[in-house]
Enzyme design. Structure first.
Site, PDB file in Angstrom:
ATOM      1  NE  ARG A 219      -2.568   8.843  -9.573  1.00  0.00           N
ATOM      2  CZ  ARG A 219      -3.153   8.537  -8.617  1.00  0.00           C
ATOM      3  NH1 ARG A 219      -2.878   8.000  -7.421  1.00  0.00           N
ATOM      4  NH2 ARG A 219      -4.797   8.535  -8.482  1.00  0.00           N
TER       5      ARG A 219
ATOM      6  CD  GLU B  80      -3.088   0.787   0.267  1.00  0.00           C
ATOM      7  OE1 GLU B  80      -2.657   1.616  -0.360  1.00  0.00           O
ATOM      8  OE2 GLU B  80      -4.217   0.834   0.350  1.00  0.00           O
ATOM      9  CG  ASP B  81      -1.101   4.779  -1.745  1.00  0.00           C
ATOM     10  OD1 ASP B  81      -1.703   3.855  -0.886  1.00  0.00           O
ATOM     11  OD2 ASP B  81      -1.351   5.682  -2.302  1.00  0.00           O
TER      12      ASP B  81
ATOM     13  CG  PHE C 251      -3.636  15.703   1.307  1.00  0.00           C
ATOM     14  CD1 PHE C 251      -4.463  14.253   1.369  1.00  0.00           C
ATOM     15  CD2 PHE C 251      -3.357  15.953  -0.037  1.00  0.00           C
ATOM     16  CE1 PHE C 251      -4.967  13.599   0.369  1.00  0.00           C
ATOM     17  CE2 PHE C 251      -3.652  14.957  -1.011  1.00  0.00           C
ATOM     18  CZ  PHE C 251      -4.473  14.193  -0.794  1.00  0.00           C
TER      19      PHE C 251
ATOM     20  CG  ASP D 178      -5.923   9.334   6.241  1.00  0.00           C
ATOM     21  OD1 ASP D 178      -5.418   9.801   7.264  1.00  0.00           O
ATOM     22  OD2 ASP D 178      -6.477  10.179   5.370  1.00  0.00           O
TER      23      ASP D 178
HETATM   24  P1  IMP Z   1      -7.721   5.643   4.035  1.00  0.00           P
HETATM   25  O1  IMP Z   1      -8.808   4.724   3.692  1.00  0.00           O
HETATM   26  O2  IMP Z   1      -8.099   6.805   4.709  1.00  0.00           O
HETATM   27  O3  IMP Z   1      -6.765   5.001   5.096  1.00  0.00           O
HETATM   28  O4  IMP Z   1      -7.201   5.947   2.983  1.00  0.00           O
HETATM   29  C1  IMP Z   1      -6.608   5.255   1.899  1.00  0.00           C
HETATM   30  C2  IMP Z   1      -6.384   6.223   0.761  1.00  0.00           C
HETATM   31  O5  IMP Z   1      -6.677   7.371   0.839  1.00  0.00           O
HETATM   32  C3  IMP Z   1      -4.991   5.852   0.077  1.00  0.00           C
HETATM   33  O6  IMP Z   1      -4.551   4.673  -0.546  1.00  0.00           O
HETATM   34  C4  IMP Z   1      -4.660   7.120  -0.503  1.00  0.00           C
HETATM   35  O7  IMP Z   1      -5.198   6.852  -1.919  1.00  0.00           O
HETATM   36  C5  IMP Z   1      -5.608   8.282   0.039  1.00  0.00           C
HETATM   37  N1  IMP Z   1      -4.860   9.120   0.914  1.00  0.00           N
HETATM   38  C6  IMP Z   1      -4.759   9.110   2.131  1.00  0.00           C
HETATM   39  N2  IMP Z   1      -3.993  10.103   2.746  1.00  0.00           N
HETATM   40  C7  IMP Z   1      -3.504  10.709   1.671  1.00  0.00           C
HETATM   41  C8  IMP Z   1      -2.417  11.745   1.335  1.00  0.00           C
HETATM   42  O8  IMP Z   1      -2.063  12.297   2.424  1.00  0.00           O
HETATM   43  N3  IMP Z   1      -2.329  12.105   0.167  1.00  0.00           N
HETATM   44  C9  IMP Z   1      -2.733  11.233  -0.807  1.00  0.00           C
HETATM   45  N4  IMP Z   1      -3.662  10.496  -0.918  1.00  0.00           N
HETATM   46  C10 IMP Z   1      -3.972  10.099   0.476  1.00  0.00           C
END
Ligand code: IMP
Length: 194
Positions: free
Chosen positions: A178, A112-113, A165, A116
């Site tokens: 990206r 995963e990248d 962010f 959050d």
């Molecule tokens: P989560 O479901 O809130 O954990 O979010 C996961 C997804 O939200 C990641 O795979 C990203 O695509 C996007 N995301 C969350 N935080 C960031 C950020 O700081 N920058 C860019 N994308 C984010």
């Protein structure tokens, strides 16, 4: 429209829109090499599938797989969360691209990248567990624990970051930025003028 304010959309400026670099190219390179070495040791002699989540994890996956020295298979899924905003996840996940091959009986490492709130990965973990893998582990480049809503067991972690962010190295804002080679933070005007 007030006088003096141009009535044209803001044109993105890849480098000019960046307020600061949070994690440099070199830091990423060194950490990915360490993660690759660790994964190689831990899964030595086992059949491992790297499962990456498009689009944000693309550069991380490409670099991590080349830092791994044991044979691996790869697969890709694409998910999008919907009902949220450009910077907020909603937890509602839609599968845009499913696995190409069965993971039944295989050791799977999710690549995963960023985690959050954890809602996207929480959904994905439950989905993949239903496909009967032999084991399921998680590798994420970035962790933003301040906003976590569900507990996610992270096995391999690149960097913990503050509640900001971030863009670059696969991560986007409005599908842009990206292709920056580092992890950075955007100028506040970029968000406010969107
Ligand atoms: P989560 O479901 O809130 O954990 O979010 C996961 C997804 O939200 C990641 O795979 C990203 O695509 C996007 N995301 C969350 N935080 C960031 C950020 O700081 N920058 C860019 N994308 C984010």
């Amino acid at each position: 429209m007030p006088r003096g304010v141009p009535d044209v959309p803001r044109v993105p400026d890849l480098v000019g829109d960046v307020a600061g670099i949070l994690i440099s190219e070199q830091q990423i390179r060194e950490r990915v090499a360490e993660l690759g070495a660790q994964v190689s040791t831990d899964f030595e002699g086992r059949e491992l599938t790297l499962m990456s989540v498009l689009k944000g994890s693309l550069p991380f996956m490409a670099d991590l797989m080349r830092a791994i020295t044991i044979p691996v298979q790869i697969d890709l899924m694409e998910v999008s969360s919907y009902g949220g905003t450009a910077t907020e996840s909603s937890g509602l996940v839609r599968i845009l691209k499913d696995l190409s091959s069965s993971i039944d009986g295989k050791h799977v490492l999710i690549v995963e990248d960023i985690i959050d709130t954890g809602l996207t990965l929480n959904y994905l973990i439950r989905y993949l567990r239903g496909k009967n893998p032999r084991s399921l582990h998680i590798c994420t480049l970035l962790d933003k624990p301040a906003r976590r809503l569900v507990d996610i067991p992270i096995d391999y972690l690149g960097f913990t970051i503050p509640d900001q962010f971030v863009v670059g190295y696969g991560l986007d804002y409005g599908e842009l930025y990206r292709n920056l080679p580092f992890i950075g933070v955007l100028q506040p005007e970029v968000y406010t003028s969107a």
